[in-house]
Design a protein around this motif. Structure first.
Motif, PDB file in Angstrom:
ATOM      1  N   PRO A 142       0.842  -1.212   0.000  1.00  0.00           N
ATOM      2  CA  PRO A 142       0.000   0.000   0.000  1.00  0.00           C
ATOM      3  C   PRO A 142       0.870   1.252   0.000  1.00  0.00           C
ATOM      4  CG  PRO A 142       0.072  -0.979   2.187  1.00  0.00           C
ATOM      5  CD  PRO A 142       0.782  -1.935   1.287  1.00  0.00           C
ATOM      6  N   THR A 143       0.550   2.175  -0.867  1.00  0.00           N
ATOM      7  CA  THR A 143       1.366   3.391  -0.917  1.00  0.00           C
ATOM      8  C   THR A 143       0.529   4.612  -0.539  1.00  0.00           C
ATOM      9  OG1 THR A 143       0.865   3.864  -3.235  1.00  0.00           O
ATOM     10  CG2 THR A 143       2.786   2.461  -2.793  1.00  0.00           C
ATOM     11  N   VAL A 144       1.253   5.677  -0.170  1.00  0.00           N
ATOM     12  CA  VAL A 144       0.618   6.987  -0.057  1.00  0.00           C
ATOM     13  C   VAL A 144       1.287   7.876  -1.096  1.00  0.00           C
ATOM     14  CG1 VAL A 144       2.121   7.641   1.906  1.00  0.00           C
ATOM     15  CG2 VAL A 144       0.051   8.955   1.432  1.00  0.00           C
ATOM     16  N   GLN A 145       0.470   8.445  -1.961  1.00  0.00           N
ATOM     17  CA  GLN A 145       1.019   9.282  -3.036  1.00  0.00           C
ATOM     18  C   GLN A 145       1.228  10.702  -2.526  1.00  0.00           C
ATOM     19  OE1 GLN A 145      -2.059   8.454  -6.021  1.00  0.00           O
ATOM     20  NE2 GLN A 145      -0.539   7.242  -7.126  1.00  0.00           N
ATOM     21  N   VAL A 146       2.443  11.184  -2.669  1.00  0.00           N
ATOM     22  CA  VAL A 146       2.839  12.486  -2.143  1.00  0.00           C
ATOM     23  C   VAL A 146       3.505  13.281  -3.267  1.00  0.00           C
ATOM     24  CG1 VAL A 146       4.182  13.637  -0.322  1.00  0.00           C
ATOM     25  CG2 VAL A 146       3.385  11.299   0.033  1.00  0.00           C
ATOM     26  N   SER A 192     -12.610  12.560   1.883  1.00  0.00           N
ATOM     27  CA  SER A 192     -12.118  13.901   2.214  1.00  0.00           C
ATOM     28  C   SER A 192     -11.837  13.964   3.701  1.00  0.00           C
ATOM     29  CB  SER A 192     -13.102  14.993   1.772  1.00  0.00           C
ATOM     30  OG  SER A 192     -14.405  14.668   2.158  1.00  0.00           O
ATOM     31  N   LEU A 193     -10.580  13.641   4.036  1.00  0.00           N
ATOM     32  CA  LEU A 193     -10.154  13.516   5.426  1.00  0.00           C
ATOM     33  C   LEU A 193      -8.932  14.409   5.637  1.00  0.00           C
ATOM     34  CD1 LEU A 193     -10.265   9.720   4.917  1.00  0.00           C
ATOM     35  CD2 LEU A 193     -11.762  10.815   6.563  1.00  0.00           C
ATOM     36  N   LEU A 194      -8.443  14.418   6.877  1.00  0.00           N
ATOM     37  CA  LEU A 194      -7.189  15.108   7.175  1.00  0.00           C
ATOM     38  C   LEU A 194      -6.169  14.082   7.658  1.00  0.00           C
ATOM     39  CD1 LEU A 194      -8.326  18.290   9.160  1.00  0.00           C
ATOM     40  CD2 LEU A 194      -7.695  18.125   6.733  1.00  0.00           C
ATOM     41  N   CYS A 195      -4.885  14.355   7.407  1.00  0.00           N
ATOM     42  CA  CYS A 195      -3.859  13.441   7.906  1.00  0.00           C
ATOM     43  C   CYS A 195      -2.514  14.143   8.044  1.00  0.00           C
ATOM     44  CB  CYS A 195      -3.705  12.240   6.970  1.00  0.00           C
ATOM     45  SG  CYS A 195      -2.848  12.630   5.433  1.00  0.00           S
ATOM     46  N   ARG A 196      -1.561  13.417   8.671  1.00  0.00           N
ATOM     47  CA  ARG A 196      -0.159  13.819   8.631  1.00  0.00           C
ATOM     48  C   ARG A 196       0.651  12.554   8.359  1.00  0.00           C
ATOM     49  NH1 ARG A 196      -0.356  14.895  14.936  1.00  0.00           N
ATOM     50  NH2 ARG A 196      -0.278  12.753  15.658  1.00  0.00           N
ATOM     51  N   ILE A 197       1.877  12.774   7.895  1.00  0.00           N
ATOM     52  CA  ILE A 197       2.751  11.629   7.623  1.00  0.00           C
ATOM     53  C   ILE A 197       3.893  11.677   8.625  1.00  0.00           C
ATOM     54  CG2 ILE A 197       4.320  10.590   5.931  1.00  0.00           C
ATOM     55  CD1 ILE A 197       2.504  11.748   3.740  1.00  0.00           C
ATOM     56  N   ARG A 198       4.109  10.568   9.303  1.00  0.00           N
ATOM     57  CA  ARG A 198       5.182  10.527  10.304  1.00  0.00           C
ATOM     58  C   ARG A 198       6.187   9.435   9.920  1.00  0.00           C
ATOM     59  NH1 ARG A 198       5.108  11.720  16.074  1.00  0.00           N
ATOM     60  NH2 ARG A 198       2.869  11.563  16.311  1.00  0.00           N
ATOM     61  N   LYS A 199       7.458   9.804   9.975  1.00  0.00           N
ATOM     62  CA  LYS A 199       8.482   8.816   9.628  1.00  0.00           C
ATOM     63  C   LYS A 199       8.544   7.746  10.724  1.00  0.00           C
ATOM     64  CE  LYS A 199      12.428  10.429   7.726  1.00  0.00           C
ATOM     65  NZ  LYS A 199      12.406  10.262   6.269  1.00  0.00           N
ATOM     66  N   MET A 200       8.811   6.519  10.333  1.00  0.00           N
ATOM     67  CA  MET A 200       8.879   5.413  11.308  1.00  0.00           C
ATOM     68  C   MET A 200       9.968   5.690  12.344  1.00  0.00           C
ATOM     69  SD  MET A 200       7.048   2.513  10.566  1.00  0.00           S
ATOM     70  CE  MET A 200       5.683   2.396   9.442  1.00  0.00           C
ATOM     71  N   THR A 201      11.030   6.363  11.908  1.00  0.00           N
ATOM     72  CA  THR A 201      12.155   6.623  12.809  1.00  0.00           C
ATOM     73  C   THR A 201      11.795   7.606  13.913  1.00  0.00           C
ATOM     74  OG1 THR A 201      12.838   8.259  11.206  1.00  0.00           O
ATOM     75  CG2 THR A 201      14.013   6.155  11.152  1.00  0.00           C
ATOM     76  N   GLU A 202      10.669   8.302  13.784  1.00  0.00           N
ATOM     77  CA  GLU A 202      10.261   9.286  14.799  1.00  0.00           C
ATOM     78  C   GLU A 202       9.583   8.636  16.002  1.00  0.00           C
ATOM     79  OE1 GLU A 202       7.882  12.240  12.860  1.00  0.00           O
ATOM     80  OE2 GLU A 202       9.542  12.894  11.603  1.00  0.00           O
ATOM     81  N   GLU A 203       9.379   7.329  15.948  1.00  0.00           N
ATOM     82  CA  GLU A 203       8.686   6.631  17.045  1.00  0.00           C
ATOM     83  C   GLU A 203       9.408   6.786  18.368  1.00  0.00           C
ATOM     84  OE1 GLU A 203       5.680   4.207  17.227  1.00  0.00           O
ATOM     85  OE2 GLU A 203       5.411   6.019  16.029  1.00  0.00           O
ATOM     86  N   TRP A 242       8.803   3.258   4.363  1.00  0.00           N
ATOM     87  CA  TRP A 242       7.580   2.983   5.124  1.00  0.00           C
ATOM     88  C   TRP A 242       7.331   4.130   6.104  1.00  0.00           C
ATOM     89  CZ3 TRP A 242       3.816  -0.724   4.769  1.00  0.00           C
ATOM     90  CH2 TRP A 242       4.080  -1.838   3.964  1.00  0.00           C
ATOM     91  N   VAL A 243       6.098   4.605   6.210  1.00  0.00           N
ATOM     92  CA  VAL A 243       5.752   5.706   7.114  1.00  0.00           C
ATOM     93  C   VAL A 243       4.438   5.378   7.844  1.00  0.00           C
ATOM     94  CG1 VAL A 243       6.856   7.554   5.785  1.00  0.00           C
ATOM     95  CG2 VAL A 243       4.495   6.874   5.223  1.00  0.00           C
ATOM     96  N   TRP A 244       4.151   6.164   8.870  1.00  0.00           N
ATOM     97  CA  TRP A 244       2.822   6.118   9.485  1.00  0.00           C
ATOM     98  C   TRP A 244       1.967   7.208   8.864  1.00  0.00           C
ATOM     99  CZ3 TRP A 244       1.262   2.160  12.122  1.00  0.00           C
ATOM    100  CH2 TRP A 244       2.129   1.441  12.950  1.00  0.00           C
ATOM    101  N   LEU A 245       0.758   6.845   8.507  1.00  0.00           N
ATOM    102  CA  LEU A 245      -0.227   7.826   8.071  1.00  0.00           C
ATOM    103  C   LEU A 245      -1.203   7.965   9.243  1.00  0.00           C
ATOM    104  CD1 LEU A 245      -0.966   9.265   5.364  1.00  0.00           C
ATOM    105  CD2 LEU A 245      -2.543   7.402   4.940  1.00  0.00           C
ATOM    106  N   GLU A 246      -1.334   9.178   9.754  1.00  0.00           N
ATOM    107  CA  GLU A 246      -2.149   9.368  10.964  1.00  0.00           C
ATOM    108  C   GLU A 246      -3.215  10.428  10.720  1.00  0.00           C
ATOM    109  OE1 GLU A 246       1.340   8.459  14.237  1.00  0.00           O
ATOM    110  OE2 GLU A 246       0.942  10.532  13.691  1.00  0.00           O
ATOM    111  N   GLY A 247      -4.380  10.206  11.302  1.00  0.00           N
ATOM    112  CA  GLY A 247      -5.436  11.196  11.097  1.00  0.00           C
ATOM    113  C   GLY A 247      -6.484  11.154  12.179  1.00  0.00           C
ATOM    114  N   PRO A 248      -7.213  12.274  12.356  1.00  0.00           N
ATOM    115  CA  PRO A 248      -8.266  12.313  13.379  1.00  0.00           C
ATOM    116  C   PRO A 248      -9.455  11.466  12.937  1.00  0.00           C
ATOM    117  CG  PRO A 248      -8.271  14.342  12.088  1.00  0.00           C
ATOM    118  CD  PRO A 248      -7.153  13.506  11.555  1.00  0.00           C
ATOM    119  N   LYS A 249      -9.970  10.684  13.888  1.00  0.00           N
ATOM    120  CA  LYS A 249     -11.175   9.893  13.574  1.00  0.00           C
ATOM    121  C   LYS A 249     -12.367  10.801  13.769  1.00  0.00           C
ATOM    122  CE  LYS A 249     -11.667   5.551  15.125  1.00  0.00           C
ATOM    123  NZ  LYS A 249     -11.410   4.342  15.948  1.00  0.00           N
ATOM    124  N   GLY A 250     -12.684  11.550  12.762  1.00  0.00           N
ATOM    125  CA  GLY A 250     -13.786  12.499  12.863  1.00  0.00           C
ATOM    126  C   GLY A 250     -13.514  13.493  13.960  1.00  0.00           C
TER     127      GLY A 250
END
Ligand SMILES: Nc1nc2c(c(=O)[nH]1)N[C@H]1C(S)=C(S)[C@@H](COP(=O)(O)OP(=O)(O)OC[C@H]3O[C@@H](n4cnc5c(=O)[nH]c(N)nc54)[C@H](O)[C@@H]3O)O[C@H]1N2
Ligand SMILES: Nc1nc2c(c(=O)[nH]1)N[C@H]1C(S)=C(S)[C@@H](COP(=O)(O)OP(=O)(O)OC[C@H]3O[C@@H](n4cnc5c(=O)[nH]c(N)nc54)[C@H](O)[C@@H]3O)O[C@H]1N2
Ligand code: SF4
Ligand SMILES: [Mo]
Length: 749
Positions: A645-649, A738-749, A664-672
């Motif tokens: 699965p990819t995220v297109q940026v 139509s959602l909101l998100c941020r991308i976080r690098k795996m190394t930022e864990e 590989w990254v984390w895709l994070e977003g508010p659940k509503g």
């Protein structure tokens, strides 16, 4: 005979030998999943093994073309992940422990359990769940309703696929309209009555990849080669957009504002079809008033595009003699889906592109299954128990005949308004793909006592929830018919190979249906059942197999001939007999009769504080060449086309975030607006095709090669975890795109 069919000419019978192989002609529907059912030639060797599938050049529908997924059918049919025998759970839910049982034992068990719940809790305590566009819609509704339960429907929040476009159109026009690519004629582009559309407006749809809802993407290209101009409305530069005359690369979720601004231009500049509107359209004044505030400047600000491009598109579409709108699921996948679909449908009405050559048409169908097959099997009293009617006006009005996924899941959680005990899941991998918030759905289903799943393959939902599994066969292994879904033609699905111990969905449902309610299922065999559906053509199933596809007679301008209304009057099947820009049906349901634009929530405008934390607009689930939703991941020929699965940026955004291609990254977003944050893993795919302020990601991912007891990695790959529970105010539409998100690098864990 009521409906004489026209047939494509075939040189050979439907079974013949060629170069030492046995060939069977038929239609590819389904599994594996697809909405279409193209004409195929299936090649089988002397050992009875399917060795290749090719497109049937004599079939007017696809004219020999075939896409990657059908070409890879032999790999799917012979897959090690197939279930070959009925299995009963031999451990706890979530474990991969099963015991094989016979079909008789399996049918006896379903009969005994479902009848027990019916006697003790009412038939409505048994729920029936379907997925998209596969071969079973008609049969699953008949099974549920003949059993006595009104609680049948897709496991999709807000019916956010096709439903909003269909219901939106029905309330405004009494019918649903599809683009006219000549698909209703056996002689296709050569038919003298057909006119090539001057403009095709592709809106929130990617027909080349998706071939969705009855339309083959190739047809767009065929028309472009015959002169059609193209407008594309999409946040992404798709393959078609890169070849279009006008591209509107808008912010996801703002389509209604754009459509109303286009109408504004058409009205301001006098470009709409005045004569058509005078005769055939109701509510123009109110509608003109509603769109008057949506100037191109205002919409441009909302949609993040230039005002001039809106004017250009409006002028080009309005000027077309034959303007086709190829609309897609992106319009359905927002909470405000109904007003959005109203706004786009209004463009057809303003320009008279309804029931006309090269515009939008209403094809006749032999088995209209959109509203299910067998509504008369339930009494009024039983219908009144349908979950959804209390909450949503569209359900209460009877326009929607299925039950609401949201309300069924809530009833599983609370036991209100009555207890639910069992589920029949056929053609849906509902935790991996279909619904939003899969964790909540899983917990709710865990409350049920007995869950049956019918599927050709093992999958995460099955491991997590099923107690009994019935192995469905795939299209080369069975007989069937295809004659609904706006497809115009009568097709047959023809068995080419031995199904072993698997059965077709129709055989399974016929057997159970006969046990539950023999009067509703008066047929001995599925072939007899198909013949009875084909009766009005005067053909048996066996005759249809030889001759299919067969085309029903077709006429344009039915509204001028009294062919659209049950009373035979001129006009459309609406309360006013006209196309309704102002919808009386919506007004009666207590909904806004006119299209409106509502900003998505959460979103850059409605929740600026969340937008600061999650600064990218996210759209999900754009279709891929190699997969059909959660399907095909186990098929090596297809998996290698898009392995993860990819995220297109956009390159600028990737540079700003320090992201590398393939990381590989984390895709994070508010659940509503719940305050919770959902996340999933993705691989970065850098592409200039996407807007810098938007990212797009695949849906429905799992790893068939992974550990079944970790649900094949589905929980960490599922983007639907970033979505809020719920549906639009009318019960129709949900926010998948139509959602909101941020991308976080795996190394930022
Ligand atoms: N994030 C996000 N989520 C989405 C979407 C999106 O755009 N974004 N799109 C949504 C849409 S529009 C839809 S329609 C849903 C689709 O959701 P689903 O219809 O649930 O799709 P799948 O997960 O592929 O599940 C289909 C299952 O049916 C099985 N199957 C295939 N053919 C047959 C057959 O002939 N008989 C039987 N018995 N089984 C069969 C497959 O093996 C598979 O397990 O997903 C929705 N989910
Ligand atoms: N190969 C393949 N084919 C499929 C499927 C599959 O999974 N795989 N699924 C089937 C199903 S069930 C469906 S419903 C259809 C769907 O088929 P389509 O209607 O084509 O749906 P998508 O590919 O999800 O989205 C179409 C386009 O909408 C754009 N888009 C995203 N958000 C927005 C928005 O807010 N506004 C606008 N205007 N555009 C937006 C995307 O970038 C994408 O190019 O495909 C069917 N066909
Ligand atoms: S659109 Fe593609 S996958 Fe679907 S039936 Fe046609 S060739 Fe097969
Ligand atoms: Mo869909």
């Amino acid at each position: 005979m009521d409906q004489e069919l026209a047939f494509a000419a075939h040189e050979k019978p439907f079974r013949y030998d060629e170069d030492g192989l046995h060939v069977t002609r038929g239609s590819a529907w389904s599994g594996p999943g697809c909405h279409l059912g193209c004409g195929v030639l299936m090649y089988v060797d002397d050992d009875g093994k399917l060795v290749k599938v090719e497109g049937d050049p004599e079939n007017p529908y696809n004219q020999g073309r075939l896409c990657a997924r059908c070409l890879a059918t032999p790999n799917a049919v012979n897959s090690p992940l197939r279930i070959r025998k009925p299995m009963i759970r031999d451990g706890k839910r979530g474990e991969d422990k099963w015991k094989e049982i016979s079909w008789d034992e399996a049918f006896d068990l379903v009969e005994e359990k479902f009848n027990y719940y019916k006697e003790n809790y009412g038939a409505e305590s048994v729920t029936f769940w379907e997925g998209t566009g596969r071969d079973i819609s008609a049969w699953i509704s008949r099974l549920a309703w003949s059993f006595g339960s009104p609680n049948m429907g897709p496991s999709l929040n807000g019916l956010a696929c096709y439903g909003p476009r269909v219901y939106g159109c029905f309330v405004l026009s009494g019918s649903f309209w599809v683009g006219d690519y000549s698909q209703q004629f056996v002689d296709r582009y050569d038919n003298p009555e057909w006119k090539c559309p001057e403009v095709i407006m592709v809106w929130g749809n990617n027909p080349i990849v998706a071939n969705s809802d009855g339309a083959l993407g190739h047809w767009v290209v065929d028309c472009m080669q015959r002169g059609s101009k193209l407008i594309v409305v999409d946040p992404k530069i798709t393959w078609l957009a890169s070849r279009a005359d006008v591209v509107i690369q808008l912010r996801p979720g703002t389509d209604a504002a754009l459509a109303m601004a286009m109408a504004n231009v058409m009205i301001e500049e006098g470009l709409y079809d005045r004569e058509f509107v005078d005769y055939w359209v109701y509510g123009f004044e109110e509608y003109a008033q509603a769109v008057s505030e949506f100037t191109p400047e205002k919409a441009a600000e909302i949609c993040w595009v230039e005002p001039e491009v809106i004017r250009q598109a409006a002028r080009m579409y309005a000027a077309a003699d034959g303007g086709l709108i190829q609309w897609g699921v992106a319009l359905d996948q927002k909470e405000e889906a109904i007003p959005t679909c109203q706004a786009v449908a209004a463009l057809m009405m303003l320009t008279g592109n309804v029931d006309n050559p090269g515009g939008m048409i209403k094809p006749p169908e032999l088995l209209m299954y959109l509203n299910g097959w067998g509504m008369e099997l339930l009494s009024q009293e039983q219908w009144a128990k349908r979950l959804g009617v209390e909450k949503y006006s569209f359900y209460a009005s009877g326009g929607v005949t299925v039950a609401s996924a949201e309300v069924m899941v809530e009833a599983m959680e609370t036991g209100e308004p009555y207890p639910l005990k069992a589920a029949w899941i056929q053609t849906t991998n509902l935790l991996t793909c279909m619904g939003v918030d899969p964790d909540r759905t899983k917990r709710a289903f865990e409350n049920l006592e007995f869950i049956v799943m019918v599927d050709p393959f093992k999958n995460p939902t099955m491991i997590a929830l099923a107690d009994l599994v019935l192995p469905a066969c795939m299209y080369p292994e069975r007989n069937g018919i295809r004659c609904g879904d706006g497809c115009q033609r009568a097709e047959t699905i023809n068995r080419a190979i031995d199904p072993g111990d698997t059965k077709s969905d129709m055989e399974i449902n016929l057997e159970l249906g006969r046990r539950f309610n023999p009067e509703a299922w008066p047929w001995e065999t599925v072939e007899e059942m198909f013949s009875s559906i084909l009766e009005e053509t005067g053909m048996t199933f066996e005759e249809a197999q030889q001759n299919a596809p067969g085309y029903l007679p077709y006429e344009y301008y039915k509204y001028k001939k009294g062919m659209l209304r049950p009373d035979g009057q001129l006009g459309f099947n609406t309360p006013t007999g006209r196309l309704e820009l102002y919808s009386n049906i919506m007004a009666n349901m207590g909904l806004d009769p006119l299209p409106t634009f509502v900003e998505p929530t959460p979103g850059p405008v409605t929740t600026p504080e969340l937008y600061e934390e999650f600064p990218l607009v996210l759209t999900t689930g754009a279709r891929r060449w190699n997969t059909f939703h959660a399907e095909n991941r186990e098929n090596p020929r297809l998996r290698r086309i898009h392995p993860e699965p990819t995220v297109q940026v956009h390159p600028d955004t990737a540079a700003e975030l320090g992201l590398c291609e393939g990381e590989w990254v984390w895709l994070e977003g508010p659940k509503g607006m719940s305050g919770e944050v959902g996340r999933c893993k993705r691989v970065v795919e850098i592409t200039p095709a996407i807007r810098p302020d938007v990212v797009s990601t695949d849906h429905a991912w799992w790893h068939p090669e992974g550990d079944p007891e970790k649900l094949y990695d589905m929980p960490e790959l599922n983007v639907n975890k970033l979505m809020a529970w719920g549906a639009g105010p009318s019960g129709i539409g949900a926010n998948y795109k139509s959602l909101l998100c941020r991308i976080r690098k795996m190394t930022e864990e």
